[in-house]
Design a protein around this motif. Structure first.
Motif, mmCIF file in Angstrom:
data_model
loop_
_atom_site.group_PDB
_atom_site.id
_atom_site.type_symbol
_atom_site.label_atom_id
_atom_site.label_comp_id
_atom_site.label_asym_id
_atom_site.label_seq_id
_atom_site.Cartn_x
_atom_site.Cartn_y
_atom_site.Cartn_z
ATOM 1 N N LEU A 1 -23.093 6.438 -9.087
ATOM 2 C CA LEU A 1 -22.508 7.103 -10.256
ATOM 3 C C LEU A 1 -23.391 8.240 -10.746
ATOM 4 O O LEU A 1 -23.146 8.808 -11.812
ATOM 5 N N ILE A 2 -24.419 8.578 -9.964
ATOM 6 C CA ILE A 2 -25.286 9.710 -10.286
ATOM 7 C C ILE A 2 -25.155 10.811 -9.243
ATOM 8 O O ILE A 2 -24.798 11.944 -9.565
ATOM 9 N N ALA B 1 -28.967 2.385 -16.191
ATOM 10 C CA ALA B 1 -28.727 1.172 -15.405
ATOM 11 C C ALA B 1 -29.642 1.110 -14.187
ATOM 12 O O ALA B 1 -30.213 0.051 -13.873
ATOM 13 N N ALA B 2 -29.807 2.237 -13.492
ATOM 14 C CA ALA B 2 -30.679 2.268 -12.312
ATOM 15 C C ALA B 2 -32.113 1.908 -12.700
ATOM 16 O O ALA B 2 -32.799 1.170 -11.970
ATOM 17 N N LEU C 1 -20.542 0.188 -2.397
ATOM 18 C CA LEU C 1 -19.625 -0.486 -3.315
ATOM 19 C C LEU C 1 -19.366 0.356 -4.559
ATOM 20 O O LEU C 1 -18.216 0.503 -5.009
ATOM 21 N N GLY C 2 -20.434 0.920 -5.113
ATOM 22 C CA GLY C 2 -20.268 1.757 -6.304
ATOM 23 C C GLY C 2 -19.430 2.991 -6.032
ATOM 24 O O GLY C 2 -18.577 3.364 -6.849
ATOM 25 N N ALA C 3 -19.662 3.628 -4.887
ATOM 26 C CA ALA C 3 -18.919 4.843 -4.554
ATOM 27 C C ALA C 3 -17.441 4.546 -4.331
ATOM 28 O O ALA C 3 -16.569 5.298 -4.785
ATOM 29 N N LEU D 1 -18.747 13.869 -16.960
ATOM 30 C CA LEU D 1 -19.743 13.660 -15.915
ATOM 31 C C LEU D 1 -21.136 13.399 -16.483
ATOM 32 O O LEU D 1 -21.860 12.534 -15.999
ATOM 33 N N VAL D 2 -21.534 14.160 -17.495
ATOM 34 C CA VAL D 2 -22.895 14.000 -18.005
ATOM 35 C C VAL D 2 -23.087 12.629 -18.645
ATOM 36 O O VAL D 2 -24.153 12.011 -18.517
ATOM 37 N N ARG D 3 -22.054 12.125 -19.309
ATOM 38 C CA ARG D 3 -22.158 10.793 -19.921
ATOM 39 C C ARG D 3 -22.223 9.713 -18.830
ATOM 40 O O ARG D 3 -23.009 8.772 -18.910
ATOM 41 N N LEU D 4 -21.402 9.878 -17.804
ATOM 42 C CA LEU D 4 -21.389 8.927 -16.692
ATOM 43 C C LEU D 4 -22.757 8.866 -16.012
ATOM 44 O O LEU D 4 -23.306 7.782 -15.752
#
Length: 403
Positions: free
Chosen positions: A116-117, A86-87, A60-62, A76-79
């Motif tokens: 998201l990682i 969150a994980a 779902l996340g992807a 990207l680094v902030r994401l």
């Protein structure tokens, strides 16, 4: 003037470390599955969802990330830093003992955060490497493998380490990863073009034949990989060949899965020299053969069983990075983040079925012995797809002409 080669290897080492730490949350519940089954009174199918819920969340996340183009529009680094926080939080929810429904929901949310990682980390490391990209991405998949295996190491280190300690340790590790992502890393010298949000990009990726052939190879690979990782502990516990073991079962499983880390790096080095298609075909041939041979050695001897398990543990994941590396080379360069998210979203959706199906096969057969045979069609499909990708003219873009 900065020493770019030194910088790129430093970036690779730090990114790999952050991925290892954050990905410990993936199998943190699976490593404590025997105790969790008793704690919540779970049957085999319900227990499978402690792993499958993470897979579902990742899917779902992807797919949401791909649809919104998050990895192509946001830093990207902030994401990755926010997703690591969150994980860590969602992974710790079972420690509150909120009930099975909330635990499953938290595992789904953990998987969504990991989406998201991991895919963004592959795009991120590609900003540091043009030559040697296969090796660099192999190192990233090695990091994924070590992170996935570490909860088994935590369990196997001593009899006093229970499932709560594993969950707590993996959440703390993910918080450390957030610090590395957010405070230490920066984009490399080969950035991809930024792209605006575009809900039509999924359709364009799906219509790109060379990209989809690389994806088909990945999908076949994924049919095998996570089902093997999720159930190898149960298989080892059931195998008479492992009855003479001298180590904790979790340590043996850790060793089998962790062998995929150096194997991924070696496969990346090989792919940069003989081609990604050749390398993936070789690895899938080895892993498919291992899925057959593990049944032949089920009753022993111990050395033969562990040898086959070790070869399988290395080969089953060694090719993974090369499918993603091929997508970064074949896809529209403005949509690489979305293309990777689509590849992984569909690939991990396939793992949900495989993980669920395997214990059903065991129940029907009455034994674990030949259950892994249902995974063999995956590498067969992958070999077919990569052979046909190699025939495409666009394949000349892969690994600078090394198809």
């Amino acid at each position: 003037m900065t020493d770019r080669p030194r910088d790129e290897w430093r970036a690779l080492a730090l990114t790999a470390l952050a991925v290892i730490l954050s990905l410990t949350t993936w199998f943190s519940a699976t490593a404590g599955l025997p105790e969790l089954r008793g704690h919540f009174g779970l049957g085999p199918s319900e227990a499978a969802w402690l792993t499958n819920s993470v897979q579902l969340g990742f899917v779902l996340g992807a797919l949401v990330s791909a649809g919104l183009g998050l990895a192509d529009a946001l830093p990207l680094v902030r994401l990755m830093a926010l997703a690591s926080v969150a994980a860590a939080g969602f992974n710790a929810v079972p420690l509150l003992d909120p009930g099975l429904a909330w635990v499953i929901a938290a595992r789904v949310a953990t998987g969504a955060a990991l989406a998201l990682i991991y895919p963004p980390s592959l795009k991120f490391i590609a900003t540091w490497f043009r030559s040697g990209r296969g090796l660099a991405m192999g190192a990233m998949v090695g990091a994924l493998t070590l992170g996935s295996a570490l909860p088994h190491l935590m369990r196997g280190m001593g009899t006093g380490l229970d499932w709560q300690a594993v969950l707590l340790g993996s959440s703390l590790a993910s918080l450390i990863a957030a610090v590395i992502f957010g405070c230490v890393l920066r984009d490399g010298p080969y950035p991809f073009a930024k792209a605006p949000l575009d809900l039509g990009q999924i359709g364009r990726v799906l219509r790109d034949r060379p990209v989809m052939l690389a994806n088909l190879g990945y999908f076949g690979h994924m049919w095998e990989l996570y089902a093997m990782w999720a159930w190898v502990l149960a298989y080892v516990a059931a195998a008479p060949a492992a009855a003479e073991r001298f180590v904790h079962p979790s340590l043996l499983v850790f060793a089998v899965i962790a062998l995929g880390a150096p194997a991924s790096v070696m496969a990346g080095w090989l792919a940069d020299r003989i081609g990604r298609c050749h390398t993936t075909i070789l690895m899938m041939a080895l892993s498919g053969a291992s899925a057959v041979l593990i049944g032949l050695t089920f009753d022993g001897p111990f050395w033969a069983f562990t040898l086959v398990a070790a070869v399988w543990g290395g080969s089953v994941v060694a090719d993974s990075a090369q499918f993603s590396a091929a997508v970064t080379e074949l896809a529209d360069q403005r949509r690489v983040g979305a293309a990777l998210a689509i590849q992984m979203g569909i690939g991990f959706a396939i793992t949900i079925l495989a993980i669920w199906l395997l214990p059903q096969v065991v129940e029907a057969l009455g034994s674990w012995r030949w259950s892994f045979l249902i995974l063999v069609p995956g590498p067969v499909l992958g070999i077919w797809a990569m052979f046909h990708l190699r025939q495409q003219p666009e394949a000349a873009r892969i690994a600078r002409g090394r198809r």
